[in-house]
Design a protein around this motif. Structure first.
Motif, PDB file in Angstrom:
ATOM      1  N   VAL A  33       0.848  -1.198   0.000  1.00 28.75           N
ATOM      2  CA  VAL A  33       0.000   0.000   0.000  1.00 28.75           C
ATOM      3  C   VAL A  33       0.878   1.241   0.000  1.00 28.75           C
ATOM      4  O   VAL A  33       1.837   1.329   0.762  1.00 28.75           O
ATOM      5  CB  VAL A  33      -0.934   0.001   1.233  1.00 28.75           C
ATOM      6  CG1 VAL A  33      -1.763   1.273   1.287  1.00 28.75           C
ATOM      7  CG2 VAL A  33      -1.829  -1.223   1.218  1.00 28.75           C
ATOM      8  N   THR A  34       0.556   2.192  -0.873  1.00 33.34           N
ATOM      9  CA  THR A  34       1.284   3.460  -0.918  1.00 33.34           C
ATOM     10  C   THR A  34       0.343   4.582  -0.488  1.00 33.34           C
ATOM     11  O   THR A  34      -0.872   4.427  -0.511  1.00 33.34           O
ATOM     12  CB  THR A  34       1.802   3.769  -2.341  1.00 33.34           C
ATOM     13  OG1 THR A  34       0.682   3.995  -3.194  1.00 33.34           O
ATOM     14  CG2 THR A  34       2.647   2.633  -2.891  1.00 33.34           C
ATOM     15  N   ALA A  35       0.915   5.714  -0.104  1.00 33.20           N
ATOM     16  CA  ALA A  35       0.107   6.863   0.315  1.00 33.20           C
ATOM     17  C   ALA A  35      -0.576   7.522  -0.879  1.00 33.20           C
ATOM     18  O   ALA A  35      -1.579   8.219  -0.725  1.00 33.20           O
ATOM     19  CB  ALA A  35       0.981   7.876   1.042  1.00 33.20           C
ATOM     20  N   ASN A  36      -0.040   7.319  -2.069  1.00 37.79           N
ATOM     21  CA  ASN A  36      -0.566   7.941  -3.273  1.00 37.79           C
ATOM     22  C   ASN A  36      -1.684   7.076  -3.875  1.00 37.79           C
ATOM     23  O   ASN A  36      -1.420   5.965  -4.334  1.00 37.79           O
ATOM     24  CB  ASN A  36       0.566   8.127  -4.283  1.00 37.79           C
ATOM     25  CG  ASN A  36       0.134   8.871  -5.522  1.00 37.79           C
ATOM     26  OD1 ASN A  36      -1.057   9.032  -5.796  1.00 37.79           O
ATOM     27  ND2 ASN A  36       1.100   9.339  -6.279  1.00 37.79           N
ATOM     28  N   PRO A  37      -2.938   7.572  -3.901  1.00 40.48           N
ATOM     29  CA  PRO A  37      -4.037   6.764  -4.442  1.00 40.48           C
ATOM     30  C   PRO A  37      -3.952   6.547  -5.949  1.00 40.48           C
ATOM     31  O   PRO A  37      -4.669   5.713  -6.494  1.00 40.48           O
ATOM     32  CB  PRO A  37      -5.287   7.568  -4.075  1.00 40.48           C
ATOM     33  CG  PRO A  37      -4.814   8.960  -3.896  1.00 40.48           C
ATOM     34  CD  PRO A  37      -3.391   8.868  -3.406  1.00 40.48           C
ATOM     35  N   ASP A  38      -3.069   7.283  -6.636  1.00 39.38           N
ATOM     36  CA  ASP A  38      -2.935   7.111  -8.078  1.00 39.38           C
ATOM     37  C   ASP A  38      -2.008   5.952  -8.439  1.00 39.38           C
ATOM     38  O   ASP A  38      -2.048   5.458  -9.556  1.00 39.38           O
ATOM     39  CB  ASP A  38      -2.400   8.396  -8.719  1.00 39.38           C
ATOM     40  CG  ASP A  38      -3.385   9.550  -8.562  1.00 39.38           C
ATOM     41  OD1 ASP A  38      -4.602   9.286  -8.494  1.00 39.38           O
ATOM     42  OD2 ASP A  38      -2.937  10.702  -8.490  1.00 39.38           O
ATOM     43  N   LYS A  39      -1.171   5.524  -7.502  1.00 37.27           N
ATOM     44  CA  LYS A  39      -0.230   4.438  -7.771  1.00 37.27           C
ATOM     45  C   LYS A  39      -0.885   3.091  -7.485  1.00 37.27           C
ATOM     46  O   LYS A  39      -1.789   2.981  -6.667  1.00 37.27           O
ATOM     47  CB  LYS A  39       1.019   4.589  -6.911  1.00 37.27           C
ATOM     48  CG  LYS A  39       1.850   5.782  -7.308  1.00 37.27           C
ATOM     49  CD  LYS A  39       3.230   5.680  -6.748  1.00 37.27           C
ATOM     50  CE  LYS A  39       4.005   6.876  -7.269  1.00 37.27           C
ATOM     51  NZ  LYS A  39       5.396   6.653  -7.330  1.00 37.27           N
ATOM     52  N   CYS A  40      -0.389   2.061  -8.148  1.00 36.04           N
ATOM     53  CA  CYS A  40      -0.888   0.712  -7.924  1.00 36.04           C
ATOM     54  C   CYS A  40      -0.415   0.199  -6.572  1.00 36.04           C
ATOM     55  O   CYS A  40       0.702   0.478  -6.152  1.00 36.04           O
ATOM     56  CB  CYS A  40      -0.394  -0.227  -9.021  1.00 36.04           C
ATOM     57  SG  CYS A  40      -1.163   0.077 -10.622  1.00 36.04           S
ATOM     58  N   TRP A  41      -1.280  -0.549  -5.903  1.00 36.17           N
ATOM     59  CA  TRP A  41      -0.944  -1.244  -4.659  1.00 36.17           C
ATOM     60  C   TRP A  41      -0.827  -2.712  -5.035  1.00 36.17           C
ATOM     61  O   TRP A  41      -1.824  -3.408  -5.144  1.00 36.17           O
ATOM     62  CB  TRP A  41      -2.020  -1.058  -3.609  1.00 36.17           C
ATOM     63  CG  TRP A  41      -2.306   0.349  -3.190  1.00 36.17           C
ATOM     64  CD1 TRP A  41      -1.659   1.490  -3.580  1.00 36.17           C
ATOM     65  CD2 TRP A  41      -3.326   0.773  -2.287  1.00 36.17           C
ATOM     66  NE1 TRP A  41      -2.206   2.581  -2.975  1.00 36.17           N
ATOM     67  CE2 TRP A  41      -3.238   2.174  -2.165  1.00 36.17           C
ATOM     68  CE3 TRP A  41      -4.293   0.105  -1.558  1.00 36.17           C
ATOM     69  CZ2 TRP A  41      -4.086   2.909  -1.358  1.00 36.17           C
ATOM     70  CZ3 TRP A  41      -5.149   0.832  -0.756  1.00 36.17           C
ATOM     71  CH2 TRP A  41      -5.030   2.230  -0.652  1.00 36.17           C
ATOM     72  N   GLU A  42       0.392  -3.191  -5.230  1.00 36.04           N
ATOM     73  CA  GLU A  42       0.577  -4.534  -5.771  1.00 36.04           C
ATOM     74  C   GLU A  42       0.516  -5.631  -4.719  1.00 36.04           C
ATOM     75  O   GLU A  42       1.027  -5.493  -3.611  1.00 36.04           O
ATOM     76  CB  GLU A  42       1.895  -4.618  -6.541  1.00 36.04           C
ATOM     77  CG  GLU A  42       1.840  -3.865  -7.846  1.00 36.04           C
ATOM     78  CD  GLU A  42       2.881  -4.329  -8.834  1.00 36.04           C
ATOM     79  OE1 GLU A  42       3.795  -5.085  -8.474  1.00 36.04           O
ATOM     80  OE2 GLU A  42       2.766  -3.917 -10.005  1.00 36.04           O
ATOM     81  N   TRP A  43      -0.128  -6.733  -5.105  1.00 38.79           N
ATOM     82  CA  TRP A  43      -0.206  -7.940  -4.310  1.00 38.79           C
ATOM     83  C   TRP A  43       1.196  -8.528  -4.223  1.00 38.79           C
ATOM     84  O   TRP A  43       1.896  -8.628  -5.235  1.00 38.79           O
ATOM     85  CB  TRP A  43      -1.174  -8.916  -4.980  1.00 38.79           C
ATOM     86  CG  TRP A  43      -1.334 -10.206  -4.274  1.00 38.79           C
ATOM     87  CD1 TRP A  43      -0.924 -11.429  -4.709  1.00 38.79           C
ATOM     88  CD2 TRP A  43      -1.975 -10.425  -3.008  1.00 38.79           C
ATOM     89  NE1 TRP A  43      -1.269 -12.380  -3.797  1.00 38.79           N
ATOM     90  CE2 TRP A  43      -1.903 -11.802  -2.741  1.00 38.79           C
ATOM     91  CE3 TRP A  43      -2.586  -9.590  -2.079  1.00 38.79           C
ATOM     92  CZ2 TRP A  43      -2.422 -12.366  -1.584  1.00 38.79           C
ATOM     93  CZ3 TRP A  43      -3.104 -10.139  -0.928  1.00 38.79           C
ATOM     94  CH2 TRP A  43      -3.027 -11.508  -0.687  1.00 38.79           C
ATOM     95  N   GLN A  44       1.635  -8.894  -3.020  1.00 39.47           N
ATOM     96  CA  GLN A  44       2.999  -9.345  -2.793  1.00 39.47           C
ATOM     97  C   GLN A  44       3.147 -10.862  -2.679  1.00 39.47           C
ATOM     98  O   GLN A  44       4.251 -11.358  -2.485  1.00 39.47           O
ATOM     99  CB  GLN A  44       3.550  -8.697  -1.515  1.00 39.47           C
ATOM    100  CG  GLN A  44       3.563  -7.188  -1.561  1.00 39.47           C
ATOM    101  CD  GLN A  44       4.462  -6.657  -2.666  1.00 39.47           C
ATOM    102  OE1 GLN A  44       5.667  -6.889  -2.653  1.00 39.47           O
ATOM    103  NE2 GLN A  44       3.886  -5.960  -3.627  1.00 39.47           N
ATOM    104  N   MET A  45       2.062 -11.580  -2.795  1.00 33.24           N
ATOM    105  CA  MET A  45       2.115 -13.033  -2.619  1.00 33.24           C
ATOM    106  C   MET A  45       1.915 -13.725  -3.973  1.00 33.24           C
ATOM    107  O   MET A  45       2.170 -13.134  -5.002  1.00 33.24           O
ATOM    108  CB  MET A  45       1.069 -13.468  -1.592  1.00 33.24           C
ATOM    109  CG  MET A  45       1.223 -12.797  -0.232  1.00 33.24           C
ATOM    110  SD  MET A  45       2.841 -13.004   0.539  1.00 33.24           S
ATOM    111  CE  MET A  45       2.673 -14.665   1.130  1.00 33.24           C
ATOM    112  N   GLY A  46       1.432 -14.946  -3.963  1.00 34.45           N
ATOM    113  CA  GLY A  46       1.320 -15.757  -5.164  1.00 34.45           C
ATOM    114  C   GLY A  46       0.332 -15.217  -6.192  1.00 34.45           C
ATOM    115  O   GLY A  46      -0.612 -14.511  -5.859  1.00 34.45           O
ATOM    116  N   THR A  47       0.591 -15.580  -7.447  1.00 32.88           N
ATOM    117  CA  THR A  47      -0.275 -15.162  -8.555  1.00 32.88           C
ATOM    118  C   THR A  47      -0.675 -16.391  -9.382  1.00 32.88           C
ATOM    119  O   THR A  47      -0.023 -17.427  -9.319  1.00 32.88           O
ATOM    120  CB  THR A  47       0.426 -14.147  -9.475  1.00 32.88           C
ATOM    121  OG1 THR A  47       1.622 -14.729  -9.990  1.00 32.88           O
ATOM    122  CG2 THR A  47       0.778 -12.868  -8.717  1.00 32.88           C
ATOM    123  N   ASP A  48      -1.723 -16.214 -10.170  1.00 30.55           N
ATOM    124  CA  ASP A  48      -2.135 -17.289 -11.071  1.00 30.55           C
ATOM    125  C   ASP A  48      -1.373 -17.154 -12.387  1.00 30.55           C
ATOM    126  O   ASP A  48      -0.520 -16.280 -12.539  1.00 30.55           O
ATOM    127  CB  ASP A  48      -3.655 -17.299 -11.265  1.00 30.55           C
ATOM    128  CG  ASP A  48      -4.187 -16.078 -11.990  1.00 30.55           C
ATOM    129  OD1 ASP A  48      -3.396 -15.291 -12.556  1.00 30.55           O
ATOM    130  OD2 ASP A  48      -5.420 -15.905 -12.004  1.00 30.55           O
TER     131      ASP A  48
END
Length: 158
Positions: free
Chosen positions: A53-68
């Protein structure tokens, strides 16, 4: 039996009158009333711990765990397998309607969980957005939509 700590409703793994979260904090000498101690048991809290999570709402908040296989974050929520962006959408107050049962990204980043980038859509709107943004192409023979993997296979002649 509930945890004896004021305000804790946890009933699992009670030791010395405390749930495992509060008992562990007591053993380590950490104040039982610290905010982190109260939230550790919440699956919502654990979910957001796995998002950058970033303070800037315009930036992406990327998932840090597993992906499909398509790069979308995967998690378990309420005992079920779920995509991380869908969980983020629902935890942030987003709602599905009878027609709108998909969550789409305005940022085109499958790992993004920023609620400002997510909205409910129909499957048709989801597919149309993917096509408009060149994430899907139509097959020249059948006219069906092709995913990026299918496009790569067809370009290689396989």
């Amino acid at each position: 039996m509930n945890c004896l700590f004021n305000g804790c409703a946890n009933t699992k793994r009670i030791t010395g009158g405390l749930c495992e979260v509060h008992y562990g904090r007591k053993r380590r000498g950490v104040p039982l009333d610290s905010v982190r101690g109260l939230l550790d048991g919440s699956q919502e809290f654990r979910f957001w711990q796995r998002v950058a999570v970033t303070a800037n709402p315009d930036k992406c908040w990327e998932w840090q765990m597993g992906t499909d296989k398509d790069g979308y974050g995967q998690t378990r929520f309420d005992g079920k397998k779920a995509k991380s962006h869908v969980v983020a959408f629902l935890l942030s107050g987003g709602e599905f309607t009878q027609e709108k049962r998909c969550v789409i990204h305005s940022c085109d980043n499958p790992k993004c969980c920023n609620p400002h980038h997510l909205s409910a859509a129909t499957m048709l709107e989801n597919m149309q957005q993917a096509f408009d943004r060149h994430r899907l192409l139509r097959c020249q023979i059948t006219g069906r939509l092709l995913s990026p993997k299918s496009q790569a296979v067809s370009q290689q002649g396989i």
